[in-house]
Design a protein around this motif. Structure first.
Motif, PDB file in Angstrom:
ATOM      1  N   ARG A 221     -27.481  57.522 -51.904  1.00  0.00           N
ATOM      2  CA  ARG A 221     -28.409  56.483 -51.462  1.00  0.00           C
ATOM      3  C   ARG A 221     -27.663  55.364 -50.733  1.00  0.00           C
ATOM      4  N   GLU A 222     -26.539  54.935 -51.287  1.00  0.00           N
ATOM      5  CA  GLU A 222     -25.756  53.872 -50.643  1.00  0.00           C
ATOM      6  C   GLU A 222     -25.233  54.350 -49.291  1.00  0.00           C
ATOM      7  N   ALA A 223     -24.772  55.620 -49.234  1.00  0.00           N
ATOM      8  CA  ALA A 223     -24.286  56.167 -47.968  1.00  0.00           C
ATOM      9  C   ALA A 223     -25.408  56.186 -46.927  1.00  0.00           C
ATOM     10  N   GLU A 224     -26.620  56.549 -47.367  1.00  0.00           N
ATOM     11  CA  GLU A 224     -27.770  56.585 -46.456  1.00  0.00           C
ATOM     12  C   GLU A 224     -28.053  55.209 -45.881  1.00  0.00           C
ATOM     13  N   LEU A 225     -27.999  54.192 -46.736  1.00  0.00           N
ATOM     14  CA  LEU A 225     -28.265  52.835 -46.265  1.00  0.00           C
ATOM     15  C   LEU A 225     -27.199  52.373 -45.271  1.00  0.00           C
ATOM     16  N   ARG A 226     -26.000  52.916 -45.359  1.00  0.00           N
ATOM     17  CA  ARG A 226     -24.927  52.544 -44.437  1.00  0.00           C
ATOM     18  C   ARG A 226     -24.896  53.461 -43.207  1.00  0.00           C
ATOM     19  N   GLY A 227     -25.823  54.426 -43.171  1.00  0.00           N
ATOM     20  CA  GLY A 227     -25.856  55.356 -42.051  1.00  0.00           C
ATOM     21  C   GLY A 227     -24.788  56.415 -42.112  1.00  0.00           C
ATOM     22  N   ALA A 228     -24.237  56.664 -43.291  1.00  0.00           N
ATOM     23  CA  ALA A 228     -23.146  57.621 -43.441  1.00  0.00           C
ATOM     24  C   ALA A 228     -23.593  58.838 -44.244  1.00  0.00           C
ATOM     25  N   ARG A 229     -22.742  59.876 -44.269  1.00  0.00           N
ATOM     26  CA  ARG A 229     -22.969  61.066 -45.089  1.00  0.00           C
ATOM     27  C   ARG A 229     -21.680  61.370 -45.852  1.00  0.00           C
ATOM     28  N   ILE A 230     -21.830  61.927 -47.046  1.00  0.00           N
ATOM     29  CA  ILE A 230     -20.672  62.332 -47.841  1.00  0.00           C
ATOM     30  C   ILE A 230     -20.664  63.855 -47.915  1.00  0.00           C
TER      31      ILE A 230
ATOM     32  N   ARG B 233     -29.077  49.557 -57.694  1.00  0.00           N
ATOM     33  CA  ARG B 233     -27.816  49.658 -56.965  1.00  0.00           C
ATOM     34  C   ARG B 233     -26.927  48.444 -57.195  1.00  0.00           C
ATOM     35  N   GLN B 234     -27.539  47.260 -57.192  1.00  0.00           N
ATOM     36  CA  GLN B 234     -26.740  46.051 -57.409  1.00  0.00           C
ATOM     37  C   GLN B 234     -26.231  45.970 -58.846  1.00  0.00           C
ATOM     38  N   THR B 235     -27.059  46.442 -59.789  1.00  0.00           N
ATOM     39  CA  THR B 235     -26.616  46.463 -61.183  1.00  0.00           C
ATOM     40  C   THR B 235     -25.467  47.444 -61.367  1.00  0.00           C
ATOM     41  N   ALA B 236     -25.586  48.609 -60.712  1.00  0.00           N
ATOM     42  CA  ALA B 236     -24.503  49.591 -60.787  1.00  0.00           C
ATOM     43  C   ALA B 236     -23.219  49.027 -60.185  1.00  0.00           C
ATOM     44  N   ARG B 237     -23.353  48.282 -59.103  1.00  0.00           N
ATOM     45  CA  ARG B 237     -22.178  47.651 -58.490  1.00  0.00           C
ATOM     46  C   ARG B 237     -21.558  46.626 -59.436  1.00  0.00           C
ATOM     47  N   LEU B 238     -22.394  45.847 -60.096  1.00  0.00           N
ATOM     48  CA  LEU B 238     -21.893  44.852 -61.038  1.00  0.00           C
ATOM     49  C   LEU B 238     -21.203  45.534 -62.221  1.00  0.00           C
ATOM     50  N   VAL B 239     -21.776  46.655 -62.675  1.00  0.00           N
ATOM     51  CA  VAL B 239     -21.153  47.409 -63.774  1.00  0.00           C
ATOM     52  C   VAL B 239     -19.767  47.885 -63.359  1.00  0.00           C
ATOM     53  N   ARG B 240     -19.640  48.383 -62.107  1.00  0.00           N
ATOM     54  CA  ARG B 240     -18.337  48.851 -61.633  1.00  0.00           C
ATOM     55  C   ARG B 240     -17.328  47.717 -61.581  1.00  0.00           C
ATOM     56  N   LEU B 241     -17.771  46.538 -61.136  1.00  0.00           N
ATOM     57  CA  LEU B 241     -16.870  45.387 -61.087  1.00  0.00           C
ATOM     58  C   LEU B 241     -16.392  44.994 -62.485  1.00  0.00           C
ATOM     59  N   VAL B 242     -17.314  44.945 -63.432  1.00  0.00           N
ATOM     60  CA  VAL B 242     -16.955  44.580 -64.801  1.00  0.00           C
ATOM     61  C   VAL B 242     -16.037  45.628 -65.410  1.00  0.00           C
ATOM     62  N   ASP B 243     -16.364  46.906 -65.169  1.00  0.00           N
ATOM     63  CA  ASP B 243     -15.497  47.975 -65.666  1.00  0.00           C
ATOM     64  C   ASP B 243     -14.096  47.866 -65.075  1.00  0.00           C
ATOM     65  N   GLY B 244     -14.035  47.471 -63.808  1.00  0.00           N
ATOM     66  CA  GLY B 244     -12.732  47.298 -63.173  1.00  0.00           C
ATOM     67  C   GLY B 244     -11.916  46.210 -63.843  1.00  0.00           C
ATOM     68  N   LEU B 245     -12.545  45.075 -64.109  1.00  0.00           N
ATOM     69  CA  LEU B 245     -11.848  43.987 -64.803  1.00  0.00           C
ATOM     70  C   LEU B 245     -11.391  44.425 -66.189  1.00  0.00           C
ATOM     71  N   LEU B 246     -12.260  45.144 -66.884  1.00  0.00           N
ATOM     72  CA  LEU B 246     -11.916  45.616 -68.222  1.00  0.00           C
ATOM     73  C   LEU B 246     -10.737  46.582 -68.166  1.00  0.00           C
ATOM     74  N   ASP B 247     -10.727  47.451 -67.154  1.00  0.00           N
ATOM     75  CA  ASP B 247      -9.613  48.396 -67.020  1.00  0.00           C
ATOM     76  C   ASP B 247      -8.311  47.683 -66.693  1.00  0.00           C
ATOM     77  N   VAL B 248      -8.377  46.656 -65.856  1.00  0.00           N
ATOM     78  CA  VAL B 248      -7.167  45.882 -65.555  1.00  0.00           C
ATOM     79  C   VAL B 248      -6.591  45.284 -66.831  1.00  0.00           C
ATOM     80  N   ALA B 249      -7.458  44.769 -67.687  1.00  0.00           N
ATOM     81  CA  ALA B 249      -7.005  44.208 -68.965  1.00  0.00           C
ATOM     82  C   ALA B 249      -6.380  45.299 -69.833  1.00  0.00           C
ATOM     83  N   ARG B 250      -7.009  46.481 -69.859  1.00  0.00           N
ATOM     84  CA  ARG B 250      -6.458  47.587 -70.652  1.00  0.00           C
ATOM     85  C   ARG B 250      -5.096  48.023 -70.115  1.00  0.00           C
ATOM     86  N   ILE B 251      -5.001  48.121 -68.796  1.00  0.00           N
ATOM     87  CA  ILE B 251      -3.748  48.544 -68.182  1.00  0.00           C
ATOM     88  C   ILE B 251      -2.647  47.537 -68.480  1.00  0.00           C
ATOM     89  N   GLY B 252      -2.990  46.233 -68.345  1.00  0.00           N
ATOM     90  CA  GLY B 252      -2.002  45.192 -68.633  1.00  0.00           C
ATOM     91  C   GLY B 252      -1.515  45.236 -70.065  1.00  0.00           C
TER      92      GLY B 252
END
Length: 385
Positions: free
Chosen positions: A255-264, A210-229
């Protein structure tokens, strides 16, 4: 020829009441600029009040004074040479119109001037008429404009450098992350195949994933900002069902929703088929669901799809913190946050990237929210390009 046409210039001036004693003085004093007339030796012979105020002299002080006294010392030699040349060939040289020069006041202070020169030949010799205008205010305004232009160019260069850094840094971070994700998947399959039932190992592996997936999303976000710019956000369109994608993405966050006590909860009465970039819309849904989980206070999250003839309406609704009115206007900007960074992590890029993805599809994204009453994000996507 009538009397009016037969009348010379002097006669016309008489008809207008502009000739006779005092007429020249009236002309000079009515002029909006300073007027100075000098003879062939550079001696001032005529002036008006505007010129006297510009240079800080009385008329008695100016008349008979050499024109060089009104020029800063560093320009006097050049001024003398130019005047002599001008007097020698007044007809072959073009008149000096709108010359940028400097004037020197009686108190020694200097000011920028715009001067127009013209020769005047009479029985007593050749004179030079100088029309002088103080352009200090224009110069200050131009300097302000120039400074603003420099700041703007510096800001543009800084943005370019930032986007280039983001692109390079994102690529460098993404390089080790990709094999890391693959290794985690292989490790999970190996543990399952070996029948390993250690709850601690399984829990640790789940956390790492889960933490690796979160880090991947952050890196992808930075990469997309660069592409958009850089204007390089491209789309690979294909025909697919957005409702199916919504279910898949929601399952990834289960799984993340479950850990936060939420449902999607995904609501789609019928398929929502269109021609879009599948990976980009997966990213759009991921950003909106991740945002809803972060600020949803553990309450249920709804992902609803509604089909129309020409467009599909995607709604992501949470019942969490909500957004105050002051923040709503800038919510989709880069690095903007709906809440304090001390309480909630992230870079503030998810909604900015979401908007860019939607607009690249020629769609719209809006938000309805009140502080403490949750938020509803509404995306409208045309079915066809």
């Amino acid at each position: 020829m009538n009397d009016r046409e037969d009348m010379g210039g002097e006669g016309r001036l008489r008809e207008l009441g502009l000739s006779g004693p005092g007429a020249l003085e009236s002309f000079l004093e009515a002029a909006p600029d300073g007027i100075i007339v000098v003879d062939g030796q550079g001696v001032i012979v005529v002036t008006n009040q505007r010129a006297e105020r510009l240079f800080g002299y009385s008329r008695e002080d100016l008349l008979g004074r050499r024109i060089e006294d009104l020029v800063p010392e560093r320009y006097r030699e050049r001024h003398l040479s130019d005047r002599q040349h001008y007097l020698r060939e007044p007809r072959t040289r073009p008149m000096g119109v709108g010359l940028d020069l400097w004037g020197r006041r009686k108190d020694g202070s200097e000011f920028p001037t715009e001067i127009s020169l013209s020769p005047l030949s009479t029985r007593r010799g050749t004179f030079i008429i100088a029309v002088v205008r103080d352009i200090s205010e224009q110069k200050r305004f131009q300097a302000k404009l120039n400074a603003e232009q420099v700041r703007r160019e510096s800001a543009i260069e800084a943005l370019k450098a930032r986007d280039e850094f983001l692109q390079i840094a994102s690529h460098e971070l993404k390089t080790p992350l990709t094999p890391l994700v693959l290794q985690l998947e292989m490790l999970g399959r190996a543990l399952a195949k070996a029948g390993e039932q250690d709850v601690r190992i399984a829990g640790s592996l789940d956390l790492i994933k889960r933490q690796t997936a979160r880090l991947v999303r952050l890196v992808d976000g930075l990469l997309d900002v660069a592409r958009i710019g850089a204007g390089r956000l491209t789309l690979d369109r294909q025909r697919f069902d957005l409702a199916e994608v919504a279910r898949e993405v929601s399952e990834q966050f289960a799984r993340e929703a479950e850990l936060r006590g939420a449902r999607i909860l995904v609501k789609a009465a019928e398929p929502a088929v269109g021609c879009w970039d599948r990976l980009r819309l997966e990213q759009l849904l991921s950003n909106l669901i991740a945002n809803a989980l972060k600020y949803g206070a553990g309450k249920p999250i709804e992902v609803e799809l509604q089909g129309g003839d020409d467009a599909v309406r995607l709604v992501v609704r949470d019942q969490g913190l909500g957004i105050d009115e002051a923040t709503l206007g800038r919510l989709f900007q880069r690095f903007e946050r709906a809440a304090s960074t001390r309480q909630y992590g992230g870079l503030g890029l998810g909604l900015y990237i979401a908007r860019q993805i939607v607009e690249a599809h020629r769609g719209t994204i809006t938000v309805q929210s009140e502080a403490g009453k949750g938020s509803t994000f509404i995306v409208v996507l045309p079915r066809a390009p």
